[in-house]
Design a protein around this motif. Structure first.
Motif, short mmCIF file in Angstrom:
data_model
loop_
_atom_site.label_atom_id
_atom_site.label_comp_id
_atom_site.label_asym_id
_atom_site.label_seq_id
_atom_site.Cartn_x
_atom_site.Cartn_y
_atom_site.Cartn_z
N PRO A 747 0.84 -1.28 -0.25
CA PRO A 747 -0.11 0.12 0.26
C PRO A 747 1.12 1.06 -0.02
CG PRO A 747 -0.10 -0.94 2.06
CD PRO A 747 0.67 -1.99 1.15
N ARG A 748 0.38 2.28 -0.78
CA ARG A 748 1.02 3.57 -0.92
C ARG A 748 0.38 4.47 -0.19
NH1 ARG A 748 5.32 3.12 -4.60
NH2 ARG A 748 5.17 5.21 -5.16
N MET A 749 1.18 5.49 0.57
CA MET A 749 0.47 6.87 1.18
C MET A 749 1.37 7.94 0.90
SD MET A 749 -0.38 4.96 4.97
CE MET A 749 -1.59 6.30 5.53
N ARG A 750 0.75 8.83 1.02
CA ARG A 750 1.55 10.29 0.81
C ARG A 750 2.70 10.43 1.89
NH1 ARG A 750 -4.10 13.78 0.41
NH2 ARG A 750 -4.10 13.56 -1.89
N ASP A 753 2.66 10.97 5.60
CA ASP A 753 1.52 9.77 6.16
C ASP A 753 2.49 8.57 6.32
OD1 ASP A 753 -0.41 11.35 6.38
OD2 ASP A 753 -0.93 11.16 4.48
N ALA A 754 3.28 8.13 5.15
CA ALA A 754 4.11 6.98 5.13
C ALA A 754 5.11 6.98 6.16
CB ALA A 754 4.59 6.98 3.86
N ILE A 755 5.94 8.07 6.45
CA ILE A 755 6.83 8.19 7.39
C ILE A 755 6.22 8.19 8.81
CG2 ILE A 755 8.51 9.97 8.37
CD1 ILE A 755 8.90 11.12 5.42
N ALA A 756 5.32 8.70 8.93
CA ALA A 756 4.46 8.54 10.27
C ALA A 756 3.99 7.42 10.72
CB ALA A 756 3.37 9.74 10.38
N PHE A 823 -4.60 2.07 -11.52
CA PHE A 823 -3.73 2.95 -10.61
C PHE A 823 -4.52 4.22 -10.24
CE2 PHE A 823 -0.72 0.35 -13.23
CZ PHE A 823 0.21 -0.09 -12.26
N ARG A 824 -5.81 4.24 -10.27
CA ARG A 824 -6.45 5.66 -9.88
C ARG A 824 -6.23 5.91 -8.84
NH1 ARG A 824 -11.53 5.87 -12.37
NH2 ARG A 824 -11.65 7.80 -11.12
N ASP A 825 -6.48 5.06 -7.48
CA ASP A 825 -6.02 5.42 -6.36
C ASP A 825 -4.97 5.97 -5.77
OD1 ASP A 825 -4.75 3.15 -6.53
OD2 ASP A 825 -6.03 2.03 -4.76
N SER A 826 -4.04 6.16 -6.73
CA SER A 826 -2.70 6.86 -6.51
C SER A 826 -3.04 8.41 -6.79
CB SER A 826 -1.54 6.64 -7.51
OG SER A 826 -0.90 5.63 -7.12
N PHE A 827 -3.99 8.85 -7.30
CA PHE A 827 -4.38 10.14 -7.66
C PHE A 827 -5.84 10.53 -7.10
CE2 PHE A 827 -1.58 8.55 -10.87
CZ PHE A 827 -0.47 9.25 -10.92
N ASP A 864 3.26 9.35 -8.46
CA ASP A 864 2.09 9.70 -7.75
C ASP A 864 2.56 10.40 -6.42
OD1 ASP A 864 3.20 7.68 -6.09
OD2 ASP A 864 1.58 6.61 -6.35
N GLY A 865 4.12 10.54 -6.16
CA GLY A 865 4.48 11.19 -4.91
C GLY A 865 4.24 10.56 -3.72
N MET A 866 3.73 9.09 -3.76
CA MET A 866 3.50 8.35 -2.68
C MET A 866 4.56 7.37 -2.43
SD MET A 866 -0.65 7.44 -3.18
CE MET A 866 -2.08 8.39 -2.49
N VAL A 867 4.45 6.68 -1.46
CA VAL A 867 5.53 5.87 -0.98
C VAL A 867 5.03 4.59 -0.35
CG1 VAL A 867 7.31 5.47 0.73
CG2 VAL A 867 6.95 7.89 -0.08
N ASP A 868 5.53 3.29 -0.86
CA ASP A 868 5.08 2.02 -0.25
C ASP A 868 5.63 1.86 0.85
OD1 ASP A 868 5.15 -0.75 -0.03
OD2 ASP A 868 4.80 -1.00 -2.18
N LEU A 869 4.63 1.43 1.91
CA LEU A 869 4.97 1.33 3.42
C LEU A 869 6.12 0.13 3.52
CD1 LEU A 869 1.50 1.73 4.88
CD2 LEU A 869 3.20 3.51 4.42
#
Length: 932
Positions: A747-750, A753-756, A823-827, A864-869
């Motif tokens: 799962p990817r988060m912004r 959020d991913a860091i936290a 991939f739409r939930d990345s945006f 998407d600027g997101m990060v995989d946990l």
């Protein structure tokens, strides 16, 4: 008589010096070292994988060549007058070793033994200068099967037979045939040492097929960057088997002068975790490729002789292949029983399942059960539609065909203690066996070809306190009912006979494949740091990580959104959306772009069908959505499974965190992964912590497939098993300071959020502060975690029918619209035009003019600027260990119960840490299970 002396390299300097030190060492262990002559000096290791014949070992040559460096020189020095006319010299070998060694003269002629005296070797005439030079060679390793018949006992028993150390006694036989002892010396067979990952890699092997092109591409990028050759092995050379890690274990064979490489050919007769025929494996490639100069090949686990005690007639012997072939044919009985029960349930006539105790019992009752099945099918057809009737008839015909084949293959007469089984075994036709012996033979054959004996179940460590050559970790267990070992006792014997590396056993029988590399990985520290750490699979960490991500996502939603979508409720097919993209903290699905594989084949005579289903967790989700087992629920989503026998099919694998956390619960609402962690992982960690003297253990998030009922699983994990559901990140490969980690598709988060989430979860797992502290923006930038490339697979839509009517069509990944949906939930919140620009725009070359995917596999760039946990978690560990992190696709192996470590194998250089020849002999001998 003084003046007749035996000389050899007793002080292990690499040559005969005749010094006082060498002379005195002849009475001390280990004495002179004999390296088994299992290589091929006149052949170079090929630079590519090609077909060919098996390469014989140098030992098998009729004449021992002068330049063969595995032949140990011996000198017999005779002073003038010490040997009278008519007298001769002989060598006597102690114990069983006379069956495993040979001597050759200077011309390479093998020395003869006196008739009726197998432990004696007649020496040639002593030259005029009084110096007789001969050479000695050994044919196998300590613990090898040569010269003995394999036991049918499924339990390991300590074997006191000495197979490492032996003595040679120099005898003078006078004219009256009386023997006089003149001298003696001590010798040892060189032990092998399993190379740990700190040894430098020199080449990497991988099997290349149409299905694993993403893995081939990703691994190839890494090996090119490191400068390592990648040997691609065509599936035509491996019987279409892809699991090259399981086919052999790389080890080192140290001698006083140099260290050789050793290929331990493990007894794997399988194809991609199937059991189709006895010839389906990489065995022929291993035998034709590896044996070369200073690369030895051990085939002792294949060359075992297994005794068969027929009822009438002498005992005869078969080899490992013949036994496994017979076992697989007998195993078809269980397949027939499953087919019968499946068809019986289709009749709807309250079919009582036929559950025999074992295959002999099944065949004894089969005729009556087939008659009962025929009646049930006949009754069902009488009231069925024409189409359903024809379908039932087709199923019955398939079952009858398999039954007819087995009835010709196996005949069972009598009952109880007097039951007799007649079948063909090896080249022997119509062999009659007592039922008790037939089942004993079957049980031993099942154990011999079990996956526990494969290379993926063997892990080694660098040096630790008390074990200067490291320890070997192996997955094993014991059946509480009969004491049966999960690992073949012959495999245990082979490793324990080496004595130099303690064997650490951890329980892995609860896993489908049952390998150490599914739960633990030894990773050497990089850079200037020394030592190593052990990464272990942690369901506890995975649950905590996903639950924290879900909680943060819910905290970013409105109160009304959380009211309409309460925590941990069953998924519903009438929900507006499956996605978790609403609110201020979106979370993408796991496994986007990848697909579960579904194979169910009908039984055929002489062939075990393949059965490969999507994970139970995914099937459970589909049941709840109303798209599996003809559930009556309404489903507006295009996610589902078409059950039953048919052509191979695939389903998009994506799942949300909420779906996964609900679906992994057992039927009583208990977390399967909490149970797996508490029952199995924690004891494994306790064992490793104790055996490795406080070496750092680092948890890696891995979820395993659900247990339908935890209580049932707990009662008998020899019958109920599981595999990794999320990509198994500990099943990694280590290459010269780089770790090749399976791409998690997590799962990817912004970013923030991913860091936290990762920091908080690591703190909850008591991860070292130096690991937690690196989780931040700098690490994300350094590893480019927001710019990852991912593979997507072309998946055809699957249609489920009821009769001739189409009931449902489940989505594939075929068109631009499918890729956008993937991939739409990345945006979150993006318009259709924005999604087209962000997802399709950078990847337009992947599509045809008609908007369909061009290739079977496409590598997409999704910025998407997101990060995989999971990626962020692994990046922090890699930073802490000082190693370079390389993510490589492993999905082909994942859906077949493995990962990238299973699909690759490495040859490592002989100059391994702590493996100088003299250090090997100085290392203490170790006990196994408190046996000397």
């Amino acid at each position: 008589m003084p003046g007749i002396e035996l000389h050899a390299d007793f002080d292990r300097t690499g040559r005969i010096t005749r010094s006082a030190r060498e002379r005195g060492a002849r009475r001390q262990w280990p004495g002179a070292i004999v390296v088994p002559n299992l290589d091929r000096d006149r052949r170079r290791l090929p630079g590519q994988a090609t077909n060919g014949r098996s390469v014989p070992a140098d030992f098998d040559d009729a004449v021992a060549t002068r330049r063969d460096d595995e032949l140990l020189p011996l000198e017999i020095r005779v002073a003038p007058g010490s040997l009278q006319a008519g007298e001769q010299l002989l060598l006597h070998c102690s114990g069983i070793m006379h069956t495993r060694i040979e001597f050759a003269d200077q011309a390479g002629v093998i020395l003869r033994r006196p008739l009726g005296e197998p432990a004696l070797y007649r020496l040639p005439r002593v030259p005029a200068n009084g110096v007789l030079r001969i050479r000695m060679q050994a044919r196998t390793l300590a613990g090898g099967s040569f010269g003995r018949v394999a036991s049918l006992d499924v339990r390991y028993t300590h074997d006191r037979r000495e197979e490492t150390r032996f003595e040679l006694t120099l005898l003078r036989r006078d004219a009256n045939d009386t023997d006089h002892q003149e001298d003696h010396g001590r010798f040892s067979i060189a032990p092998f040492v399993v190379a740990d990952r700190s040894a430098a890699a020199r080449r990497v092997y991988i099997v290349e097929s149409v299905e694993n092109q993403p893995s081939i591409t990703d691994v190839g990028r890494v090996t090119r960057r490191i400068g390592l050759p990648l040997i691609r092995v065509a599936t035509t050379l491996t019987g279409r088997d892809s699991w090259i890690q399981d086919q052999y274990q790389h080890a080192l064979l140290p001698g006083p002068a140099r260290t050789r490489e050793l290929i331990l050919h493990m007894p794997r007769l399988a194809k991609d975790n199937g059991t189709e025929t006895v010839t389906d494996s990489s065995q022929e490639f291993i035998n034709a490729h590896f044996r070369s100069r200073n690369v030895a090949l051990f085939n002792g686990l294949w060359d075992r002789a297994i005794p068969v005690r027929r009822q009438n007639g002498p005992v005869f012997q078969i080899d490992f292949r013949e036994l496994v072939n017979w076992v697989k044919r007998m195993h078809l009985v269980y397949r027939l029983v499953r087919e019968m029960n499946a068809l019986g349930r289709r009749t709807g006539n309250r079919w009582r399942s036929f559950d025999p105790a074992y295959w002999i019992d099944a065949m004894a009752r089969m005729r009556a059960q087939m008659r009962r099945l025929g009646e049930a099918v006949g009754n069902a057809r009488a009231s069925a539609s024409a189409e359903a009737s024809a379908q039932l008839a087709g199923y019955l015909s398939s079952v009858e065909s398999l039954y007819e084949h087995l009835r010709d293959e196996i005949q069972v007469q009598g009952r109880g203690a007097g039951v007799m089984v007649t079948s063909n075994i090896g080249s022997n036709d119509g062999v009659v066996l007592r039922g008790e012996h037939a089942y004993e033979l079957y049980a031993r054959g099942v154990q011999m070809q079990r996956s526990a004996n494969y290379g993926g179940n063997i892990e080694s460590t660098p040096p630790v306190d008390g074990a200067p050559l490291g320890k070997i970790i192996i997955g094993n267990d014991t059946d509480p009912e009969n004491g049966e070992e999960y690992v073949d006792p012959d495999v245990l014997k082979l490793f324990t006979k080496q004595r130099k590396q303690p064997l650490v056993e951890i329980k892995t029988r609860w896993l489908d494949v049952g390998h150490v590399d599914e739960v633990a990985a030894v990773v050497p520290h990089g850079g200037s740091a020394s030592g190593f750490s052990v990464l272990h699979a942690s369901p506890r960490a995975a649950l905590d990580l996903l639950q924290r991500a879900e909680q943060r996502h819910r905290a970013g939603r409105t109160h009304s959104q959380n009211l309409t979508d309460p925590l941990r409720r069953p998924p519903r097919g009438i929900d507006r959306s499956r996605l978790m993209d609403e609110g201020t903290v979106p979370v993408t699905r796991l496994f986007r772009g990848r697909a579960w594989i579904h194979v169910e084949e009908r039984g055929e005579p002489g062939k075990a069908p393949r059965n490969l289903l999507p994970p139970r967790t995914f099937r459970h989700l589909c049941e709840e959505y109303g798209t599996y087992n003809e559930s009556p629920s309404i489903n507006e989503h295009r996610i589902g499974i078409v059950p039953g026998v048919g052509e191979p099919r695939k389903y998009p694998a994506d799942m949300t965190i909420a779906e996964l956390l609900w679906s992994e619960l057992d039927d009583r609402g208990r977390s399967s992964n909490h149970f797996f962690n508490e029952r199995y992982i924690e004891p494994i960690c306790n064992t490793l912590a104790g055996e490795l003297n406080g070496i750092e253990l680092l948890p890696v998030p891995v979820l395993f497939d659900r247990a339908p009922d935890i209580d049932v699983f707990a009662r008998d994990n020899w019958q109920h098993n599981t595999s990794a559901l999320t990509v198994n990140l500990v099943n990694l490969q280590y290459l010269n300071g780089h770790i090749l980690v399976p791409t998690p598709y997590g799962p990817r988060m912004r970013l923030e959020d991913a860091i936290a989430v990762v920091r908080a979860s690591m703190q909850a797992q008591n991860m070292p502060s130096e690991v937690r502290s690196v989780v931040g923006r700098r690490l994300v930038r350094a590893q480019r975690l927001t710019q990852r490339r991912v593979w997507a697979e072309r998946v055809e839509p699957v249609t489920q029918t009821r009769g001739r009517l189409i009931q449902s069509t489940y989505r594939g990944i075929l068109t631009k619209d499918d890729v956008i949906a993937t991939f739409r939930d990345s945006f979150p919140g993006a318009s259709d035009q924005e999604l087209e620009r962000r997802i399709i725009g950078p990847n337009r070359s992947k599509f045809t003019a008609a908007g369909e995917l061009r290739e079977r596999f496409s590598e997409f760039r999704i910025s998407d600027g997101m990060v995989d946990l999971f990626e962020l978690w692994m990046a922090a560990i890699a930073e802490h260990l000082g190693v370079r992190l390389r993510f490589v696709d492993s999905w082909f192996y994942h859906v077949r119960f493995g990962e990238i470590h299973c699909g690759t194998n490495v040859l490592r250089r002989t100059a391994a840490r702590g493996l100088a020849g003299r250090n090997t002999w100085d290392a203490p001998d170790h006990r196994f299970r408190n046996h000397a």
